[in-house]
Design an enzyme around this catalytic site. Structure first.
Site, PDB file in Angstrom:
ATOM      1  N   LYS A 247       8.366  22.711  47.675  1.00 43.88           N
ATOM      2  CA  LYS A 247       9.173  23.136  46.130  1.00 43.88           C
ATOM      3  C   LYS A 247       9.427  21.769  45.032  1.00 43.88           C
ATOM      4  CE  LYS A 247      10.148  27.453  47.402  1.00 43.88           C
ATOM      5  NZ  LYS A 247       8.272  28.492  46.967  1.00 43.88           N
ATOM      6  N   ARG A 321       5.417  34.245  56.049  1.00 46.61           N
ATOM      7  CA  ARG A 321       4.027  35.161  56.516  1.00 46.61           C
ATOM      8  C   ARG A 321       4.371  34.602  58.102  1.00 46.61           C
ATOM      9  NH1 ARG A 321      -0.914  33.761  52.579  1.00 46.61           N
ATOM     10  NH2 ARG A 321       1.534  34.215  51.027  1.00 46.61           N
TER      11      ARG A 321
HETATM   12  N1  BES Z   1       9.836  32.122  48.996  1.00 43.78           N
HETATM   13  C1  BES Z   1       8.922  32.108  48.555  1.00 43.78           C
HETATM   14  C2  BES Z   1       8.170  33.295  47.706  1.00 43.78           C
HETATM   15  C3  BES Z   1       9.494  33.353  46.426  1.00 43.78           C
HETATM   16  C4  BES Z   1       8.927  33.432  45.473  1.00 43.78           C
HETATM   17  C5  BES Z   1      10.579  34.539  46.642  1.00 43.78           C
HETATM   18  C6  BES Z   1      10.085  32.778  44.210  1.00 43.78           C
HETATM   19  C7  BES Z   1      11.084  34.193  45.513  1.00 43.78           C
HETATM   20  C8  BES Z   1      11.212  33.834  44.289  1.00 43.78           C
HETATM   21  C9  BES Z   1       7.880  32.500  49.518  1.00 43.78           C
HETATM   22  O1  BES Z   1       7.403  31.141  50.822  1.00 43.78           O
HETATM   23  C10 BES Z   1       6.293  30.931  49.292  1.00 43.78           C
HETATM   24  O2  BES Z   1       6.934  30.413  48.756  1.00 43.78           O
HETATM   25  N2  BES Z   1       5.174  31.375  48.620  1.00 43.78           N
HETATM   26  C11 BES Z   1       4.583  30.837  48.492  1.00 43.78           C
HETATM   27  C12 BES Z   1       2.900  31.285  48.506  1.00 43.78           C
HETATM   28  C13 BES Z   1       2.134  30.184  48.245  1.00 43.78           C
HETATM   29  C14 BES Z   1       2.513  29.036  48.619  1.00 43.78           C
HETATM   30  C15 BES Z   1       0.802  30.697  48.208  1.00 43.78           C
HETATM   31  C16 BES Z   1       4.258  31.035  47.069  1.00 43.78           C
HETATM   32  O3  BES Z   1       4.814  32.229  46.361  1.00 43.78           O
HETATM   33  O4  BES Z   1       3.897  30.153  45.943  1.00 43.78           O
HETATM   34 ZN    ZN Z   2       8.067  29.880  50.595  1.00 44.47          ZN
END
Ligand code: BES
Ligand code: ZN
Ligand code: ZN
Length: 470
Positions: A247, A321
């Site tokens: 991230k 997921r």
């Molecule tokens: N934990 C995150 C989602 C999230 C983002 C929760 C911001 C709370 C606040 C999740 O694991 C994630 O990173 N999802 C990605 C998915 C993408 C790579 C398809 C996202 O939402 O960007």
């Molecule tokens: Zn994630």
């Protein structure tokens, strides 16, 4: 802070200050209207006004509807906490506002001070609610239930707010065991050796680069003659760095909250057991840390999930997921439930779709969606339904495995994540399953409604309401 419902007339209760709720209409008729007008008080929603010399605090509300009373009570408790009063008293307006008042006081007055070396001193100790001439016994039941649910919500917030160096998958399992011991719940914990034996290939891959072992936690509340059996499944990413699909720095802060689904599920089973509901409840949690390292799982890896379905990893940040796929499979194989409900901070896309205050509801059953949306409205939580469709489902196609962990297109990301989970729901359970994306609603950095900085405990109130009505 101690909150009590007393079977007494308000005038017989001794306290430093008397609180009154006023709407613009009731303000006009109030004996202190002149003084209040001089002080500039118009009874606007969430405004407060002290008349210190008279020992009075006034709180404005647009109407006496629960949502307005909850919000006004939050302003009240904040005003009282920043004053030097030790005790306050006020009358219960009516039965359906009592819950809102309890929530306003407990949830709006919540603070997380575990890591402060010198927490701010609060003088406020007692809040007394006078039951007036309304039926006390009926109110007492409402009061006790509201308090159990609000306290369970604070319990969830407390765990969400814990720092990731302290709360990792292993310590999360210890914490769950503690809850099981104190609430007489059955508890079974699977560490990595067990997870390997159970072929949880997707979940194990996510946690591989962590120095902490992944844990599958199963708690059960089993009353004597349950009306229904419910499985609750929670995403428990004690930290989500994104893994090798790292991230960006700004997006990584707050990712300790990626365990909020698991924390909510713990709060729900705590509330259900303390409410002594006639419903058997199983809580399944995948506690995992998503980190980087030489042995980290990679984009391009192909994982074999517990169900046998193979998954092409195209983004290691879509890890929740993967964990849920295996935990949902495990839950379905171990308990024949009438309802399977998962909670997860699954996608940023859910916030794009619904805003940060609203929990996304996904699934196949219109009835369940309707029931949960009703339970949410009653309990003062916000939910919105996101519809599945076959076109979005196709976007998860993989050329080399059974499914890809991310969609090939950038739109509808909350729904494609829900559709990924759907792949792991057995045919006979399709109509029993609901997925709740709490990515936005589980955590806040600015206060709103009865939520303060940090974990909100999203899901605990509406799930408790739903379970009470089974
Ligand atoms: N934990 C995150 C989602 C999230 C983002 C929760 C911001 C709370 C606040 C999740 O694991 C994630 O990173 N999802 C990605 C998915 C993408 C790579 C398809 C996202 O939402 O960007
Ligand atoms: Zn994630
Ligand atoms: Zn995540």
């Amino acid at each position: 802070m101690n909150i009590q419902l007393l079977n007494k007339n308000i005038s017989d209760i001794k306290a430093d200050i008397l609180v009154e709720f006023l709407t613009p209409d009731t303000l006009k008729e109030h004996t202190e209207v002149k003084m209040l007008k001089q002080a500039g008080f118009k009874a606007e929603q969430d405004s407060t006004c002290f008349l210190h010399e008279k020992g009075l605090l006034f709180c404005g509300a647009d109407s006496k509807k629960s949502d307005n009373i909850r919000s006004a009570t939050v302003s009240m408790v904040k005003a009282l906490k920043s004053s030097n009063y030790v005790s306050a008293r006020f009358s219960v307006i009516k039965n359906n506002s009592l819950t809102a008042m309890v929530e306003g006081i407990v949830l709006g007055g919540y603070e997380f001070n575990e890591y402060k070396s010198k927490p701010k001193e609060i003088t406020l100790k007692d809040i007394f609610l006078a039951s007036n001439d309304l039926d006390y016994n009926e109110l007492k039941i409402t009061f006790d239930e509201a308090l159990i649910i609000a306290n369970a919500t604070c319990y969830t917030r407390d765990i969400v707010n814990r720092a990731p160096q302290e709360l990792n998958p292993e310590t999360f399992a210890i914490l769950a065991k503690k809850l099981a011991d104190s609430n007489s719940l059955e508890c079974n914990i699977l560490a990595e050796d067990d997870l390997k034996k159970e072929r949880m290939g997707a979940m194990l891959a996510v946690g591989r680069a962590s120095i902490h072992e992944s844990q599958l936690i199963h708690l059960a509340y089993k009353p004597a003659n349950p009306k229904k059996i419910i499985s609750l499944v929670g995403k428990g990413l004690t930290y989500d760095s994104g893994g090798l699909s790292l991230k960006p720095a700004a997006n990584m802060v707050t990712m300790k909250m990626d365990k909020a689904g698991a924390c909510a599920v713990l709060g729900m089973i705590k509330a259900a057991s303390e409410l002594k509901l006639d419903v058997e409840i199983h809580a399944f949690i995948g506690a995992v840390e998503n980190m980087v390292g030489g042995n980290a799982y990679k984009p391009d890896d192909v994982l074999v999930s517990r169900s046998g379905t193979t998954i092409e990893v195209r983004n290691t940040d879509a890890e929740g997921r993967l964990v849920l796929a295996d935990v949902l499979t495990y839950a379905q194989e171990n308990v024949k439930a009438d309802g399977i409900f998962d909670f997860a901070t699954l996608t940023g896309a859910c916030m794009v779709a619904l805003g940060q205050y609203t929990t996304g509801i996904m699934g196949h059953s219109h009835k369940l969606k309707h029931d949960f949306s009703k339970a949410a409205t009653t309990s003062g939580e916000l939910t919105g339904s996101l519809p599945f469709n076959k076109h979005l489902k196709k976007l998860l196609k993989s050329e080399i495995a059974d499914i890809s962990n991310v969609s090939s297109k950038p739109y509808g990301g909350a729904i494609t994540a829900g559709l990924f989970l759907d792949k792991f729901i057995k045919d006979e359970n399709k109509d029993k399953w609901m997925h709740f994306d709490i990515a936005g609603s589980a955590y806040t950095e600015t206060p709103w409604d009865c939520n303060v900085y940090g974990g909100t405990g999203a899901g605990v109130r509406f799930m408790s309401e739903y379970l009470k009505n089974i």
